[in-house]
Scaffold this motif. Structure first.
Motif, short mmCIF file in Angstrom:
data_model
loop_
_atom_site.label_atom_id
_atom_site.label_comp_id
_atom_site.label_asym_id
_atom_site.label_seq_id
_atom_site.Cartn_x
_atom_site.Cartn_y
_atom_site.Cartn_z
N CYS A 69 0.83 -1.21 0.00
CA CYS A 69 0.00 0.00 0.00
C CYS A 69 0.86 1.26 0.00
O CYS A 69 0.56 2.22 -0.72
N HIS A 70 1.95 1.24 0.78
CA HIS A 70 2.83 2.40 0.83
C HIS A 70 3.53 2.63 -0.50
O HIS A 70 3.82 3.78 -0.87
N GLY A 72 2.21 2.10 -3.31
CA GLY A 72 1.21 2.52 -4.27
C GLY A 72 0.79 1.46 -5.27
O GLY A 72 0.14 1.76 -6.28
N THR A 75 -4.54 -0.71 -3.06
CA THR A 75 -5.19 0.00 -1.96
C THR A 75 -5.42 -0.98 -0.81
O THR A 75 -5.29 -2.20 -0.98
#
Length: 325
Positions: A69-70, A72, A75
């Motif tokens: 998630c970090h 990208g 989600t």
């Protein structure tokens, strides 16, 4: 069999080298020793046949998902659904590749961030304890499907290390040498500085002499030698002190008493108590007379050989000396 210890006794590079050589499978947990009021830091490395397959700082099976998630890639809602659909016998990274979420290059970059960078950061830990559990299960949700030998993480981690305080006592002695443990070319990728030291290894030259020959500071030579040792390319060999090292040490001045000669032979002067001087001279004279007047004396095996001219001169000297009152 569980293995426990302290990083002050066995450094993390040494532990990883041991696990790789033994082709161990399991979980290596590292805990940073901190003050009671400070939060405790934990790190976890999973190995399979001596190769690192995953790393995390938590055990909730959500470290890799958070990292995705970090970065990208997904989600939070998407990764939760993908985790539920991932087969239990397939790593999460491979499953994401089959679904087109990640390509091979993205998977490699993710593995580098998760494993290589995190393990390299662990080499800077000031002190801690570790435990290896060979019965710990492999967390498929925390795995990308890639793996790396422990030595290929150790070398870049030690190269990037700025503070060597925690490893200072592990460095080889400047008066020690190195012996090659691998015939032919190294089986590990090494840089130019490590290659130069590797070529200089002969099992007889000290690190101090090699540092002078290669024009390296002795601290850099010790660190390069340590890197070669922990990846299994060389081992430390005790040597006698080199001539260069002995010359660099200034001798401690020693007071020598004045000397005098007797019949051309140097005799060291020894301080004699004035009250005993006359008595000592009488005993010495009597001793000389007794030895020289003995018939057919039996020479001792350790007695020095004295010429006849020296004995004649000595007897004449004793006759000329005034008798003590």
């Amino acid at each position: 069999m569980s293995i426990t210890g302290y990083l002050s006794e066995f450094s993390l590079p040494e532990v990883l080298q041991f696990l790789q050589t033994g082709k161990k499978t399991g979980l290596l947990a590292v805990q940073l020793l901190s003050e009671p009021e400070e939060p405790t830091e934990h790190y976890f490395l999973w190995l399979y046949n001596g190769r690192i397959v995953s790393a995390a700082n938590r055990l909730d099976n959500r470290y890799l998902a958070t990292l995705l998630c970090h970065q990208g890639y997904v989600t939070a809602l998407m990764i939760s659904r993908l985790i539920r659909r991932c087969p239990p016998d397939m790593s999460l990274g491979i499953f994401l590749c089959t679904r087109g979420v990640l390509d091979k290059q993205q998977l490699k970059a993710l593995f580098k961030t998760q494993v290589v960078q995190q393990v390299c950061g662990l080499f800077q830990l000031p002190d801690g304890c570790f435990q290896f559990d060979p019965k710990a299960p492999m967390p498929k949700i925390e795995m990308t499907g890639l793996s790396i030998p422990a030595t290929e993480v150790t070398l870049p981690g030690l190269r990037a290390l700025e503070k060597w305080d925690s490893l200072q006592e592990k460095l080889p002695s400047p008066q020690s040498g190195l012996r090659n443990l691998v015939k032919g070319r190294p089986n590990v990728s090494i840089n130019q500085a490590e290659w130069n030291v590797w070529n200089a290894i002969d099992g007889e030259t000290s690190l101090l002499d090699m540092a002078r020959r290669l024009q390296l500071p002795i601290e850099d030579m010790q660190r390069i030698a340590f890197r070669l040792m922990v990846v299994g390319l060389a081992e430390e060999v005790p040597l006698l002190l080199s001539a260069g090292y002995l010359q660099s040490i200034e001798p401690t001045p020693v007071h020598k008493p004045p000397q005098k000669t007797l019949f051309g032979l140097i005799q060291p002067s020894r301080p004699v108590n004035s009250a005993r001087q006359s008595t000592s001279q009488e005993k010495a004279k009597a001793g000389f007379t007794t030895v020289l007047s003995t018939r057919n004396p039996q020479p001792r095996a350790d007695s020095p050989k004295v010429s006849q001219n020296f004995l004649s001169s000595l007897m004449a000297y004793l006759r000329r000396r005034p008798k003590s009152s």
